[in-house]
Scaffold this active site. Structure first.
Site, PDB file in Angstrom:
ATOM      1  N   TRP A  49       0.831  -1.216   0.000  1.00 54.49           N
ATOM      2  CA  TRP A  49       0.000   0.000   0.000  1.00 54.49           C
ATOM      3  C   TRP A  49       0.860   1.258   0.000  1.00 54.49           C
ATOM      4  O   TRP A  49       0.385   2.340  -0.324  1.00 54.49           O
ATOM      5  CB  TRP A  49      -0.951   0.006   1.208  1.00 54.49           C
ATOM      6  CG  TRP A  49      -0.271  -0.331   2.485  1.00 54.49           C
ATOM      7  CD1 TRP A  49       0.333   0.530   3.341  1.00 54.49           C
ATOM      8  CD2 TRP A  49      -0.099  -1.641   3.033  1.00 54.49           C
ATOM      9  NE1 TRP A  49       0.884  -0.151   4.397  1.00 54.49           N
ATOM     10  CE2 TRP A  49       0.622  -1.479   4.242  1.00 54.49           C
ATOM     11  CE3 TRP A  49      -0.483  -2.928   2.639  1.00 54.49           C
ATOM     12  CZ2 TRP A  49       0.964  -2.572   5.056  1.00 54.49           C
ATOM     13  CZ3 TRP A  49      -0.138  -3.999   3.449  1.00 54.49           C
ATOM     14  CH2 TRP A  49       0.574  -3.819   4.634  1.00 54.49           C
ATOM     15  N   ARG A  50       2.136   1.097   0.379  1.00 51.65           N
ATOM     16  CA  ARG A  50       3.040   2.240   0.356  1.00 51.65           C
ATOM     17  C   ARG A  50       3.548   2.501  -1.047  1.00 51.65           C
ATOM     18  O   ARG A  50       3.699   3.639  -1.466  1.00 51.65           O
ATOM     19  CB  ARG A  50       4.263   1.923   1.216  1.00 51.65           C
ATOM     20  CG  ARG A  50       4.225   2.639   2.497  1.00 51.65           C
ATOM     21  CD  ARG A  50       5.473   2.438   3.281  1.00 51.65           C
ATOM     22  NE  ARG A  50       5.089   2.669   4.652  1.00 51.65           N
ATOM     23  CZ  ARG A  50       5.761   2.299   5.695  1.00 51.65           C
ATOM     24  NH1 ARG A  50       6.899   1.646   5.543  1.00 51.65           N
ATOM     25  NH2 ARG A  50       5.321   2.570   6.890  1.00 51.65           N
ATOM     26  N   GLU A  62      -5.132   0.778   5.981  1.00 52.90           N
ATOM     27  CA  GLU A  62      -5.165   1.396   7.313  1.00 52.90           C
ATOM     28  C   GLU A  62      -6.205   0.734   8.209  1.00 52.90           C
ATOM     29  O   GLU A  62      -5.975   0.565   9.406  1.00 52.90           O
ATOM     30  CB  GLU A  62      -5.423   2.902   7.217  1.00 52.90           C
ATOM     31  CG  GLU A  62      -4.233   3.701   6.655  1.00 52.90           C
ATOM     32  CD  GLU A  62      -2.972   3.607   7.503  1.00 52.90           C
ATOM     33  OE1 GLU A  62      -3.049   3.200   8.675  1.00 52.90           O
ATOM     34  OE2 GLU A  62      -1.883   3.914   6.980  1.00 52.90           O
ATOM     35  N   GLN A  67      -5.821  -3.491  13.462  1.00 54.23           N
ATOM     36  CA  GLN A  67      -6.008  -4.628  14.360  1.00 54.23           C
ATOM     37  C   GLN A  67      -4.922  -5.683  14.215  1.00 54.23           C
ATOM     38  O   GLN A  67      -4.922  -6.648  14.959  1.00 54.23           O
ATOM     39  CB  GLN A  67      -7.384  -5.251  14.135  1.00 54.23           C
ATOM     40  CG  GLN A  67      -7.576  -5.765  12.727  1.00 54.23           C
ATOM     41  CD  GLN A  67      -8.995  -5.579  12.219  1.00 54.23           C
ATOM     42  OE1 GLN A  67      -9.709  -4.687  12.666  1.00 54.23           O
ATOM     43  NE2 GLN A  67      -9.387  -6.423  11.305  1.00 54.23           N
ATOM     44  N   TYR A 107     -12.725  -8.258  14.504  1.00 57.56           N
ATOM     45  CA  TYR A 107     -13.412  -6.955  14.471  1.00 57.56           C
ATOM     46  C   TYR A 107     -14.204  -6.809  13.162  1.00 57.56           C
ATOM     47  O   TYR A 107     -13.950  -5.908  12.364  1.00 57.56           O
ATOM     48  CB  TYR A 107     -12.435  -5.787  14.615  1.00 57.56           C
ATOM     49  CG  TYR A 107     -11.598  -5.844  15.869  1.00 57.56           C
ATOM     50  CD1 TYR A 107     -12.061  -5.284  17.060  1.00 57.56           C
ATOM     51  CD2 TYR A 107     -10.359  -6.470  15.868  1.00 57.56           C
ATOM     52  CE1 TYR A 107     -11.294  -5.352  18.209  1.00 57.56           C
ATOM     53  CE2 TYR A 107      -9.600  -6.540  17.027  1.00 57.56           C
ATOM     54  CZ  TYR A 107     -10.069  -5.969  18.185  1.00 57.56           C
ATOM     55  OH  TYR A 107      -9.306  -6.038  19.320  1.00 57.56           O
ATOM     56  N   TYR A 145      -7.754   9.226  13.149  1.00 55.60           N
ATOM     57  CA  TYR A 145      -6.512   8.617  12.675  1.00 55.60           C
ATOM     58  C   TYR A 145      -6.624   8.246  11.188  1.00 55.60           C
ATOM     59  O   TYR A 145      -5.766   8.627  10.379  1.00 55.60           O
ATOM     60  CB  TYR A 145      -6.135   7.355  13.498  1.00 55.60           C
ATOM     61  CG  TYR A 145      -5.064   6.582  12.774  1.00 55.60           C
ATOM     62  CD1 TYR A 145      -3.755   7.048  12.764  1.00 55.60           C
ATOM     63  CD2 TYR A 145      -5.369   5.445  12.023  1.00 55.60           C
ATOM     64  CE1 TYR A 145      -2.765   6.391  12.038  1.00 55.60           C
ATOM     65  CE2 TYR A 145      -4.393   4.781  11.291  1.00 55.60           C
ATOM     66  CZ  TYR A 145      -3.093   5.265  11.305  1.00 55.60           C
ATOM     67  OH  TYR A 145      -2.134   4.628  10.574  1.00 55.60           O
ATOM     68  N   ASP A 163      -2.077   7.369  15.773  1.00 59.16           N
ATOM     69  CA  ASP A 163      -2.577   6.095  16.296  1.00 59.16           C
ATOM     70  C   ASP A 163      -1.771   5.748  17.555  1.00 59.16           C
ATOM     71  O   ASP A 163      -1.025   6.589  18.068  1.00 59.16           O
ATOM     72  CB  ASP A 163      -2.465   4.994  15.225  1.00 59.16           C
ATOM     73  CG  ASP A 163      -1.018   4.646  14.889  1.00 59.16           C
ATOM     74  OD1 ASP A 163      -0.101   5.360  15.348  1.00 59.16           O
ATOM     75  OD2 ASP A 163      -0.807   3.645  14.170  1.00 59.16           O
ATOM     76  N   CYS A 217      10.604   2.336  18.418  1.00 54.13           N
ATOM     77  CA  CYS A 217      10.011   2.700  19.711  1.00 54.13           C
ATOM     78  C   CYS A 217       8.843   1.731  19.930  1.00 54.13           C
ATOM     79  O   CYS A 217       7.679   2.104  19.915  1.00 54.13           O
ATOM     80  CB  CYS A 217       9.542   4.158  19.645  1.00 54.13           C
ATOM     81  SG  CYS A 217       9.283   4.944  21.235  1.00 54.13           S
ATOM     82  N   CYS A 225      16.653   2.523  21.104  1.00 55.69           N
ATOM     83  CA  CYS A 225      17.041   3.937  20.991  1.00 55.69           C
ATOM     84  C   CYS A 225      18.298   4.129  20.146  1.00 55.69           C
ATOM     85  O   CYS A 225      18.476   5.178  19.526  1.00 55.69           O
ATOM     86  CB  CYS A 225      17.245   4.540  22.375  1.00 55.69           C
ATOM     87  SG  CYS A 225      15.747   4.478  23.385  1.00 55.69           S
ATOM     88  N   CYS A 234      14.848  13.144  22.454  1.00 61.88           N
ATOM     89  CA  CYS A 234      13.824  12.443  23.244  1.00 61.88           C
ATOM     90  C   CYS A 234      14.092  12.553  24.742  1.00 61.88           C
ATOM     91  O   CYS A 234      15.121  12.109  25.240  1.00 61.88           O
ATOM     92  CB  CYS A 234      13.824  10.969  22.819  1.00 61.88           C
ATOM     93  SG  CYS A 234      12.610   9.974  23.692  1.00 61.88           S
ATOM     94  N   SER A 324     -12.548  -7.727  23.092  1.00 59.69           N
ATOM     95  CA  SER A 324     -12.161  -6.514  23.820  1.00 59.69           C
ATOM     96  C   SER A 324     -12.841  -6.398  25.186  1.00 59.69           C
ATOM     97  O   SER A 324     -12.213  -5.946  26.135  1.00 59.69           O
ATOM     98  CB  SER A 324     -12.350  -5.253  22.982  1.00 59.69           C
ATOM     99  OG  SER A 324     -13.372  -5.406  22.060  1.00 59.69           O
TER     100      SER A 324
END
Ligand code: ADE
Length: 372
Positions: A49-50, A62, A67, A107, A145, A163, A217, A225, A234, A324
């Protein structure tokens, strides 16, 4: 100068901080742009998709990525694009087929919302996703988002896409201990990013933040890091706060439900049924099941069958599925019938049809995999 051209920034940060001119949040965030874009252009993964960020593809990816991890999404994404290559195909999708194409992603309301939104895009926008945050966010299943992600990645509109990944990165950069579950905290970070992000590089800027959250991260472990282009900026890195930030208030305890699930077989067929159109797993197919934990002796009676209609009852392993807000703690039985019956309002399907036509949610995986 180091690899991401952060050396002079670091010097400037040091000077400011040494002179006890603590950086404001805005200034700290505005230091992110250069190292972030440099890092993204050399490190971004090539993703389907990029590489072709057409609005429909960005939207579908997206929603799937909300999920599921990138690697798991890839095959679903390709299959979905083949099944529904355009907004128009999705708008006309047959519901059971749509659910089958979504099977395993969970979902399922997200898939239903996709179709509802596709219908609106057909009727109101001639089949093309609107290039406007305010119009995108009105579509079913699209929140701030996703609207920001489509606007920035597909259309280059300079709006943030915040997000969980981005909340983690930004709260760490800022050393911010506010509860990232609060809508006000997310809205605040959206407003701050909107203010500092570049006007002409929104797609790479947003995807860079998402990518750092996914690869560097990381959630649930020590951040890498030494690989982070934002390390020198940071505050969490500087102070060793990564175990405390981001802060997330505890989730409410989930309700626990005992259920008994049946694999009911007759010759080469298995019993399934359709769930009600409202509530948990609405309109999906399922293995028949009842509330509570039934004993083996009680099984024929529970199924409304006489003993002579049942050839055998075999106890299956226990299993757990976490939704959930609810957890199912399940017991199971394999019941072989001596003639074809339809207990618990089920109907019998061949194993082949079960595989190819009916979407059974992951909640039943521990048992569906035991169907021979
Ligand atoms: N997770 C959510 N959105 C993503 C994207 N565009 N690329 C990679 N991972 C993501």
């Amino acid at each position: 100068m180091d690899m991401y051209d952060t050396g002079h920034l670091y010097d400037r940060l040091q000077v400011l901080e040494r002179e006890e001119m603590p950086l404001g949040r805005r200034e700290r965030l505005s230091f992110m742009e250069r190292p972030l874009l440099a890092w993204y252009s050399s490190r971004a993964r090539s993703l389907p998709w990029r590489d072709d960020p057409e609005p429909y593809r960005v939207w579908i990816s997206e929603i799937m990525l909300q999920q599921t991890r990138v690697e798991a999404v890839k095959p679903y994404f390709e299959r979905f694009m083949e099944a529904f290559p355009t907004v128009s195909h999705l708008a006309q999708a047959e519901d059971d087929y749509l659910m089958k194409m979504w099977e395993g992603l969970g979902y399922y309301n997200r898939a239903r919302n996709l179709k509802a939104a596709a219908r609106m895009i057909m009727s109101e926008y001639g089949g093309c996703l609107p290039a406007s945050f305010d119009e995108l966010i009105r579509l079913p299943g699209i929140g701030s988002y996703t609207a920001g992600a489509i606007a920035s990645i597909a259309y280059g509109i300079p709006l943030p896409a915040v997000d969980g990944n981005v909340l983690r990165v930004i709260s760490r950069v800022l050393g911010d201990r506010e509860d990232i579950k609060k809508a006000s905290v997310k809205a605040g970070i959206e407003a701050e990013l909107k203010d500092v992000m570049p006007r002409d590089e929104a797609s790479h800027y947003n995807q860079g933040l998402i990518e750092i959250g996914a690869l560097v991260c990381i959630p649930g472990g020590e951040p890498r890091c030494s690989q982070c282009p934002l390390a020198s900026i940071c505050l969490t890195r500087k102070n060793g706060w990564w175990k405390e930030i981001p802060y997330k208030s505890p989730d409410k305890a989930r309700k626990i439900e005992e259920r008994t699930v049946f694999i009911i077989e007759y010759q080469d067929k298995v019993a399934i049924r359709k769930r009600p159109p409202k509530g948990l797993l609405a309109s999906l197919y399922e293995l028949p099941n009842i509330e509570g934990k039934a004993s083996g002796e009680a099984v024929p009676q529970v199924l409304g069958l006489d003993r002579e209609q049942v050839e055998s009852v075999e106890q299956l392993p226990e299993a757990k599925h976490v939704f959930s807000h609810v957890e199912w703690h399940m017991t199971g039985y394999r019941v072989v019938l001596s003639k074809e019956e339809n207990p618990l309002s089920c109907f019998m399907v061949s194993r082949e049809d079960l595989e190819q036509t009916y979407a059974l949610p992951n909640a039943f995986n521990a048992y569906t995999k035991l169907i021979g």
